[in-house]
Write an enzyme that holds these catalytic residues in place. Structure first.
Site, PDB file in Angstrom:
ATOM      1  N   ASP A   1      34.280 -56.787  85.934  1.00  0.00           N
ATOM      2  CA  ASP A   1      33.824 -55.629  85.163  1.00  0.00           C
ATOM      3  C   ASP A   1      35.030 -54.720  84.952  1.00  0.00           C
ATOM      4  O   ASP A   1      35.724 -54.376  85.914  1.00  0.00           O
ATOM      5  CB  ASP A   1      32.731 -54.861  85.916  1.00  0.00           C
ATOM      6  CG  ASP A   1      31.470 -55.687  86.116  1.00  0.00           C
ATOM      7  OD1 ASP A   1      31.069 -56.383  85.169  1.00  0.00           O
ATOM      8  OD2 ASP A   1      30.885 -55.631  87.215  1.00  0.00           O
TER       9      ASP A   1
ATOM     10  N   CYS B   1      31.067 -58.218  89.520  1.00  0.00           N
ATOM     11  CA  CYS B   1      29.625 -58.263  89.713  1.00  0.00           C
ATOM     12  C   CYS B   1      29.346 -58.902  91.069  1.00  0.00           C
ATOM     13  O   CYS B   1      29.878 -59.978  91.369  1.00  0.00           O
ATOM     14  CB  CYS B   1      28.961 -59.073  88.599  1.00  0.00           C
ATOM     15  SG  CYS B   1      27.206 -59.394  88.886  1.00  0.00           S
TER      16      CYS B   1
ATOM     17  N   ILE C   1      18.188 -50.459  86.973  1.00  0.00           N
ATOM     18  CA  ILE C   1      17.596 -51.633  86.335  1.00  0.00           C
ATOM     19  C   ILE C   1      18.676 -52.693  86.174  1.00  0.00           C
ATOM     20  O   ILE C   1      19.746 -52.418  85.631  1.00  0.00           O
ATOM     21  CB  ILE C   1      16.976 -51.275  84.972  1.00  0.00           C
ATOM     22  CG1 ILE C   1      15.883 -50.214  85.148  1.00  0.00           C
ATOM     23  CG2 ILE C   1      16.385 -52.525  84.309  1.00  0.00           C
ATOM     24  CD1 ILE C   1      15.318 -49.680  83.849  1.00  0.00           C
ATOM     25  N   GLU C   2      18.393 -53.881  86.662  1.00  0.00           N
ATOM     26  CA  GLU C   2      19.372 -54.972  86.605  1.00  0.00           C
ATOM     27  C   GLU C   2      19.651 -55.322  85.148  1.00  0.00           C
ATOM     28  O   GLU C   2      18.741 -55.417  84.330  1.00  0.00           O
ATOM     29  CB  GLU C   2      18.819 -56.165  87.399  1.00  0.00           C
ATOM     30  CG  GLU C   2      19.781 -57.313  87.545  1.00  0.00           C
ATOM     31  CD  GLU C   2      19.670 -58.256  86.364  1.00  0.00           C
ATOM     32  OE1 GLU C   2      20.737 -58.551  85.774  1.00  0.00           O
ATOM     33  OE2 GLU C   2      18.553 -58.670  86.014  1.00  0.00           O
TER      34      GLU C   2
ATOM     35  N   LYS D   1      20.813 -57.972  83.291  1.00  0.00           N
ATOM     36  CA  LYS D   1      20.336 -59.153  82.565  1.00  0.00           C
ATOM     37  C   LYS D   1      18.863 -59.018  82.226  1.00  0.00           C
ATOM     38  O   LYS D   1      18.421 -59.419  81.144  1.00  0.00           O
ATOM     39  CB  LYS D   1      20.584 -60.431  83.366  1.00  0.00           C
ATOM     40  CG  LYS D   1      20.224 -61.684  82.567  1.00  0.00           C
ATOM     41  CD  LYS D   1      20.674 -62.951  83.257  1.00  0.00           C
ATOM     42  CE  LYS D   1      20.361 -64.178  82.405  1.00  0.00           C
ATOM     43  NZ  LYS D   1      20.828 -65.423  83.058  1.00  0.00           N
TER      44      LYS D   1
ATOM     45  N   GLU E   1      27.184 -48.730  89.078  1.00  0.00           N
ATOM     46  CA  GLU E   1      26.695 -47.469  89.638  1.00  0.00           C
ATOM     47  C   GLU E   1      27.174 -47.282  91.076  1.00  0.00           C
ATOM     48  O   GLU E   1      27.538 -46.173  91.488  1.00  0.00           O
ATOM     49  CB  GLU E   1      25.159 -47.441  89.595  1.00  0.00           C
ATOM     50  CG  GLU E   1      24.571 -47.563  88.190  1.00  0.00           C
ATOM     51  CD  GLU E   1      24.296 -49.005  87.767  1.00  0.00           C
ATOM     52  OE1 GLU E   1      23.497 -49.200  86.841  1.00  0.00           O
ATOM     53  OE2 GLU E   1      24.889 -49.939  88.362  1.00  0.00           O
TER      54      GLU E   1
END
Length: 270
Positions: free
Chosen positions: A184, A177, A79-80, A82, A217
């Protein structure tokens, strides 16, 4: 849906009413194509800590908590981030009969987006303890060479040929990102059983991610796959605890053997 269609890096309105349709799934399959034969790529968990959870109780009084989401690595979608932040914001002014009703709603919505069962655990705001890393820190070693992008040829076995079981960690994981280019930061844990790896080569390999563009991930799965293929351990665990952004931190873990699944932790930088 492709990540280019997501809300990452775009100006958005924050919802003030319940909007489960804001959740944006991203298929794992494409980034896993070249690792399909690797044992453990789909074994493990993605743990998310959500620090900005709030909803209204049956009397309309705001409630707050810290959440831990558990998403199986075998799910077809991640799941993205933002979209997940916007989803939780959409719950801020939504009334629930009970805390359990809130949990069940979130689990239902996230499971639908991920395509697999997702679990939510809530903590009181003072109850999610900070852990200290366990194992051997390799950050003070001197790598033989440094590269600017992930390079699996950096990975070497120790010349001793010794058989060991060891847990190592480094605070020097950095990647970007792939959509916004924002850095990150994370700590990566590597538990290894087999012929002893060269610790300096592992550190050089971790450092080589500093300009790499990849979701959390995907980075963990690439690290896992490269170690598995190049060092050929009997058992392997790779677990990264990334720092918080937008009220969320992401902590992917992959294991070759399910008996090596660690308990989720929260480190000081999170």
């Amino acid at each position: 849906m492709s990540v280019e269609q997501s809300l990452l890096g775009k100006e958005t309105q924050y919802p003030t009413s319940y909007q489960p349709d804001v959740l944006f799934p991203i298929a794992r399959a494409q980034s896993r194509e070249k690792y399909a034969h690797i044992q453990g790529i789909t074994q493990g968990k993605d743990w998310w800590h959500v620090f900005e959870i709030s909803w209204l109780n049956a009397h309309g009084i705001p409630q707050v908590a810290i959440g831990r989401i558990t998403l199986p690595a075998s799910s077809p979608n991640l799941i993205e981030s933002k979209s997940l932040k916007l989803y939780f914001n959409s719950l801020n002014f939504t009334q629930f009969d009970s805390t359990q009703s809130f949990i069940e709603t979130v689990e239902k919505d996230l499971s639908a987006a991920a395509g697999a069962k997702v679990e939510l655990t809530l903590f009181q705001v003072d109850d999610l303890e900070i852990s200290k890393p366990q194992g051997i820190c390799i950050d003070d070693l001197m790598p033989e060479r440094l590269e600017q992008h992930p390079d699996a040829t950096l990975l070497k076995l120790d010349e001793s040929g010794e058989e060991i079981e060891v847990e190592l960690y480094s605070h020097l994981l950095r990647s970007n990102c792939p959509v916004t280019g924002q850095p990150d930061w994370g700590t990566v844990f590597i538990r290894f059983k087999g012929k002893k790896p060269c610790y300096r080569s592992l550190l050089a390999y971790i450092i080589s991610y500093r300009q790499h563009n990849g979701f959390h991930e995907q980075c963990v799965e690439q690290i896992f796959a490269d170690i598995w293929q190049n060092l050929q351990p009997e058992k392997l665990m790779v677990y990264a605890t990334y720092t918080r952004r937008g009220g969320l931190d992401i902590n992917p873990c992959r294991v070759s053997d399910l008996t090596w699944m660690p308990k989720p932790i929260r480190l000081a930088r999170q």
